[in-house]
Enzyme design. Structure first.
Site, PDB file in Angstrom:
ATOM      1  N   ASP A  23       0.803  -1.220   0.000  1.00 15.20           N
ATOM      2  CA  ASP A  23       0.000   0.000   0.000  1.00 15.20           C
ATOM      3  C   ASP A  23       0.840   1.276   0.000  1.00 15.20           C
ATOM      4  O   ASP A  23       1.935   1.313   0.575  1.00 15.20           O
ATOM      5  CB  ASP A  23      -0.859   0.037   1.275  1.00 15.20           C
ATOM      6  CG  ASP A  23      -2.300  -0.343   1.010  1.00 15.20           C
ATOM      7  OD1 ASP A  23      -2.570  -0.985  -0.001  1.00 15.20           O
ATOM      8  OD2 ASP A  23      -3.153  -0.004   1.848  1.00 15.20           O
ATOM      9  N   HIS A  76      -5.746   3.415  -5.214  1.00 17.48           N
ATOM     10  CA  HIS A  76      -5.844   3.657  -3.772  1.00 17.48           C
ATOM     11  C   HIS A  76      -6.084   5.144  -3.482  1.00 17.48           C
ATOM     12  O   HIS A  76      -5.762   5.616  -2.396  1.00 17.48           O
ATOM     13  CB  HIS A  76      -4.569   3.159  -3.091  1.00 17.48           C
ATOM     14  CG  HIS A  76      -4.702   2.906  -1.622  1.00 17.48           C
ATOM     15  ND1 HIS A  76      -5.868   2.449  -1.035  1.00 17.48           N
ATOM     16  CD2 HIS A  76      -3.809   3.029  -0.600  1.00 17.48           C
ATOM     17  CE1 HIS A  76      -5.680   2.308   0.265  1.00 17.48           C
ATOM     18  NE2 HIS A  76      -4.441   2.666   0.560  1.00 17.48           N
ATOM     19  N   HIS A 172       3.041  -2.104   3.929  1.00 15.48           N
ATOM     20  CA  HIS A 172       3.176  -0.791   3.295  1.00 15.48           C
ATOM     21  C   HIS A 172       4.574  -0.606   2.702  1.00 15.48           C
ATOM     22  O   HIS A 172       5.573  -0.867   3.374  1.00 15.48           O
ATOM     23  CB  HIS A 172       2.902   0.322   4.302  1.00 15.48           C
ATOM     24  CG  HIS A 172       1.453   0.452   4.652  1.00 15.48           C
ATOM     25  ND1 HIS A 172       0.818  -0.423   5.506  1.00 15.48           N
ATOM     26  CD2 HIS A 172       0.510   1.336   4.241  1.00 15.48           C
ATOM     27  CE1 HIS A 172      -0.455  -0.076   5.618  1.00 15.48           C
ATOM     28  NE2 HIS A 172      -0.669   0.978   4.863  1.00 15.48           N
TER      29      HIS A 172
END
Length: 206
Positions: A23, A76, A172
């Site tokens: 992410d 995202h 992440h």
């Protein structure tokens, strides 16, 4: 497979399989190091990308490399804003803006972005809008809270504990210094590979 509003939570395949999702990138040296390691191991993953990160210096180059090396993109949003209480029009505008950023960086107006993931996991109306735009909502509940800690040993312990056969896991590579996240992910991936695990993609990525 046509997208549906129910978020995908499963990895493709049977047995000891898991899908890696990353992410908040692309993000400089952390994403570059991650891509190097995944390529060495022959693993493809989902990268949930942020428009602001793509527009940052080096971001577009990393995005192009990500796609060239066979990874799958997830929209995202354009920023790190929580969209849980946004109306459909505002959500749609942001999703479309991020798709435009992604496709412009790739030089491909038809570049495939099959997934959407809501920032902070706060869905609001975003799942329905994503489906309207041809994206499958993607949900990840197996997290390691690496937005709080960057101790690689602690994160590796957490990741090993939450990595569940047949499911997705979230790490992440962007949103700050993520060297600890990347190191932990690669340590656990190597451990799992040695135990016979396979790393696939989420259902619907094909």
């Amino acid at each position: 497979m046509a997208p549906v509003t129910t978020p995908v939570k499963a990895a493709a395949g049977e047995g000891l399989v898991c899908a890696l999702t990353f992410d908040d990138g692309p993000n400089g040296k952390d994403t570059a190091a991650l891509l190097d390691a995944l390529r060495e191991r022959g693993i493809t993953a989902v990268f949930a990308v942020i428009g602001e990160q793509i527009a940052a210096p080096g971001g577009a180059d990393l995005l192009r490399r990500t796609v060239a090396e066979g990874h799958v993109l997830c929209n995202h949003s354009t920023s790190f804003a929580d969209m849980g209480n946004w109306g459909a029009d505002a959500v749609r505008a942001d999703m479309q803006a991020n798709l435009a950023i992604i496709r412009e960086a790739l030089g491909d107006s038809d570049a495939r972005v099959p997934f959407w993931r809501a920032p902070n996991g706060n869905w609001g109306v975003t799942a329905g809008v994503a489906v309207e735009l041809g994206m499958q909502p993607l949900d990840v509940t197996n997290v390691i809270q690496d937005w709080i800690d960057q101790d690689a040993d602690l994160l590796a312990e957490r990741l090993s504990a939450v990595m569940t056969p047949g499911e997705l896991v979230l790490v992440h590579d962007g949103g700050g210094d993520r060297a600890g996240s990347v190191a932990a992910a690669l340590r656990v991936v190597d451990e799992k590979l040695a135990q016979g695990w396979r790393f696939t993609l989420p259902l619907g990525a094909e």
